[in-house]
Design a protein around this motif. Structure first.
Motif, mmCIF file in Angstrom:
data_model
loop_
_atom_site.group_PDB
_atom_site.id
_atom_site.type_symbol
_atom_site.label_atom_id
_atom_site.label_comp_id
_atom_site.label_asym_id
_atom_site.label_seq_id
_atom_site.Cartn_x
_atom_site.Cartn_y
_atom_site.Cartn_z
ATOM 1 N N ASN A 191 0.882 -1.147 0.095
ATOM 2 C CA ASN A 191 0.219 -0.112 -0.035
ATOM 3 C C ASN A 191 0.930 1.259 0.051
ATOM 4 O OD1 ASN A 191 -2.023 1.684 0.124
ATOM 5 N ND2 ASN A 191 -3.087 0.929 1.975
ATOM 6 N N PRO A 192 1.542 1.379 -1.227
ATOM 7 C CA PRO A 192 2.623 2.556 -1.178
ATOM 8 C C PRO A 192 1.991 4.198 -1.008
ATOM 9 C CG PRO A 192 2.538 1.556 -3.403
ATOM 10 C CD PRO A 192 1.630 0.799 -2.472
ATOM 11 N N ILE A 193 0.574 4.027 -1.437
ATOM 12 C CA ILE A 193 0.058 5.424 -1.279
ATOM 13 C C ILE A 193 -0.099 5.815 0.282
ATOM 14 C CG2 ILE A 193 -1.943 6.813 -1.862
ATOM 15 C CD1 ILE A 193 -0.486 6.152 -4.227
ATOM 16 N N MET A 214 -6.544 11.040 4.098
ATOM 17 C CA MET A 214 -6.066 9.746 3.290
ATOM 18 C C MET A 214 -4.953 8.948 4.302
ATOM 19 S SD MET A 214 -5.331 11.044 -0.688
ATOM 20 C CE MET A 214 -4.965 9.210 -1.114
ATOM 21 N N ALA A 215 -4.266 9.804 5.253
ATOM 22 C CA ALA A 215 -3.479 9.290 6.079
ATOM 23 C C ALA A 215 -3.833 8.335 7.029
ATOM 24 C CB ALA A 215 -2.365 10.163 6.505
ATOM 25 N N LEU A 216 -5.274 8.559 7.364
ATOM 26 C CA LEU A 216 -6.158 7.772 8.419
ATOM 27 C C LEU A 216 -6.924 6.745 7.463
ATOM 28 C CD1 LEU A 216 -7.354 10.751 10.445
ATOM 29 C CD2 LEU A 216 -5.101 9.152 10.900
ATOM 30 N N HIS A 217 -6.669 6.782 6.309
ATOM 31 C CA HIS A 217 -8.082 5.667 5.699
ATOM 32 C C HIS A 217 -6.908 4.676 4.617
ATOM 33 C CE1 HIS A 217 -10.554 8.858 7.065
ATOM 34 N NE2 HIS A 217 -11.424 7.888 7.099
ATOM 35 N N PRO A 218 -6.300 3.705 5.215
ATOM 36 C CA PRO A 218 -5.517 2.873 4.275
ATOM 37 C C PRO A 218 -6.167 2.063 3.372
ATOM 38 C CG PRO A 218 -5.707 1.942 6.460
ATOM 39 C CD PRO A 218 -6.314 3.324 6.715
ATOM 40 N N TYR A 222 -5.139 2.131 -0.572
ATOM 41 C CA TYR A 222 -4.868 0.859 -1.398
ATOM 42 C C TYR A 222 -5.696 0.795 -2.561
ATOM 43 C CZ TYR A 222 -4.528 -4.049 -2.759
ATOM 44 O OH TYR A 222 -4.304 -5.230 -3.219
ATOM 45 N N ALA A 223 -7.141 1.337 -2.509
ATOM 46 C CA ALA A 223 -8.011 1.460 -3.981
ATOM 47 C C ALA A 223 -7.463 2.311 -4.847
ATOM 48 C CB ALA A 223 -9.435 1.656 -3.302
ATOM 49 N N THR A 224 -7.233 3.495 -4.470
ATOM 50 C CA THR A 224 -6.381 4.521 -5.281
ATOM 51 C C THR A 224 -5.131 3.896 -6.096
ATOM 52 O OG1 THR A 224 -7.201 6.080 -3.851
ATOM 53 C CG2 THR A 224 -5.509 6.678 -5.245
ATOM 54 N N GLY A 225 -4.346 3.246 -5.368
ATOM 55 C CA GLY A 225 -3.039 2.586 -5.840
ATOM 56 C C GLY A 225 -3.735 1.399 -6.883
ATOM 57 N N LEU A 226 -4.441 0.766 -6.752
ATOM 58 C CA LEU A 226 -5.049 -0.016 -7.914
ATOM 59 C C LEU A 226 -5.616 0.649 -8.975
ATOM 60 C CD1 LEU A 226 -6.818 -3.140 -5.810
ATOM 61 C CD2 LEU A 226 -4.434 -2.893 -6.685
ATOM 62 N N VAL A 227 -6.108 1.794 -8.860
ATOM 63 C CA VAL A 227 -6.686 2.574 -9.754
ATOM 64 C C VAL A 227 -5.662 2.966 -10.712
ATOM 65 C CG1 VAL A 227 -8.067 4.756 -10.516
ATOM 66 C CG2 VAL A 227 -9.036 3.161 -8.752
#
Length: 411
Positions: A191-193, A214-218, A222-227
């Protein structure tokens, strides 16, 4: 197969998009290289800490460059600045591009530590493609004014350079996405984001609206990274498929805007990549758009340029205005002999003369847009008319350009 190859690379199309792209390449190169000149002692002179890219340059070439005295390094700095400016304005566009690129290679070999990055390697590939053609000087350039060709903006040119630049853009997207799932830190299993949002921001991320959230919602990270991965892998197909091309260009532009707003990224992401996306617009659509605007303007009341029709310098100047008048907004009417200044008359009765006519033209002709700052610089309203009257009094001594290709000379 031959017909497919012809459509893919050899078909002739307008190079107006490539001419526009040249400006953004120049801006990107300037922003990448020129800041390194402000600290010559640390970056390039004999006092600098240096590293060398022996996988890119032969060792013999690096050793030869390292023998450069500081005076030669300073010479290359000035040579770069001069050729860069010529490339930016399109003066001897191909030659200036070759010389500027040679200077870039010199600085790269001189100190890889300050200039050798992945984005710089991508930029060098782009510069190489620009070096092998002169088409990027067809329009938005001083070369276009020198040639005086009224049809330069739609002159057919081989399309292979634009196609290679398109392939470069598409492959950059694809392999960037591929690296995210095959290299270190696989984005599917990690989860690099989320890591970036919780990492100290110096040199990595910027402060933007949703960073703390975003720093509080991993899960969201993770979903953003997949997108991001899915988008980068699919962009080549979206860009080359005609039905999705327009949406892909918009998506790509938004993509780079988000990168610039959220991450500390090189200038290449701000100038070069968005301009490369615009190269996916079919040149015929651009020329059709220009032709339609010219047709509409031709059927509407237009401003008139009144000039001395017996003055060779005046006719040459009007020829340059005709080249720059991409939208066909003006009519050009020879006036009485000895007319002291050019006049610009509009259908509503407003009239401008001399310098103030020029000042009005900088808002009307795309190639004059950069001169808005000069025309409206404090004091220009006083000094401009003086300079204009001096040129008008001495116009007989100025050289006259007689090239009239692409149409008849203004009479």
């Amino acid at each position: 197969m031959r017909n497919f190859w012809n459509i893919l690379f050899l078909e002739e199309r307008s190079s107006i998009g490539l001419s526009f792209f040249r400006i953004f390449v120049a801006l990107t190169v300037g922003l990448h290289v020129m800041p390194s000149f402000f600290h010559m002692d640390d970056n390039y002179l004999s006092t600098a800490f240096k590293t060398f890219n022996t996988s890119f340059f032969p060792v013999a070439f690096i050793n030869w460059v390292q023998k450069s005295p500081d005076g030669l390094v300073v010479f290359f700095v000035w040579a770069f600045c001069l050729t860069w400016f010529c490339f930016l304005i399109g003066l001897f566009a191909q030659l200036s591009c070759i010389l500027m690129t040679a200077c870039c290679y010199y600085f790269y070999a001189l100190n890889d530590f300050h200039i050798g990055t992945l984005s710089w390697d991508i930029l060098l590939v782009t510069l190489f493609l620009m070096c092998i053609t002169s088409y990027h000087g067809d329009y938005f350039s001083v070369d276009a004014l020198r040639r005086g060709d009224l049809e330069a903006w739609r002159k057919p040119r081989p399309f292979f350079i634009q196609r290679l630049l398109q392939l470069q853009t598409a492959s950059t997207f694809f392999f960037t996405g591929l690296y995210k799932i095959t290299g270190d830190g696989n984005w599917i299993t990690a989860n690099p984001i989320y890591y970036l949002m919780n990492y100290p921001s110096q040199g990595v991320t910027k402060h933007f609206l949703l960073k703390e959230w975003m720093a509080l919602h991993p899960g969201f990270c993770y979903a953003t990274g997949l997108v991001i991965v899915a988008t980068e892998l699919s962009m080549p197909f979206l860009l080359f498929y005609p039905k999705t091309r327009r949406a892909a260009i918009v998506l790509g532009l938004c993509w780079h805007v988000l990168l610039v707003l959220t991450l500390d990224v090189p200038s290449i992401f701000l100038f070069l990549f968005p301009a490369q996306l615009m190269l996916f617009i079919h040149p015929q659509k651009i020329t059709d758009w220009v032709i339609e605007h010219r047709r509409i303007n031709a059927q509407s009341p237009r401003g008139k340029i009144i000039y001395d029709g017996d003055c060779g310098f005046c006719r040459s100047s009007v020829r340059a205005l005709q080249v720059m008048d991409l939208w066909g907004k003006l009519e050009y009417v020879p006036g009485p002999k000895g007319l002291s200044e050019m006049r610009l008359e509009f259908p509503d009765g407003k009239t401008y003369g001399g310098f103030f006519a020029f000042r009005r033209l900088v808002w009307m002709l795309p190639m004059l847009y950069p001169l808005v700052i000069v025309a409206y610089f404090p004091g220009a309203g006083c000094l401009g008319p003086l300079a204009y009257r001096w040129i008008a009094r001495n116009r007989s001594v100025f050289p006259v350009h007689h090239s009239c290709s692409g149409g008849s000379c203004p009479r």
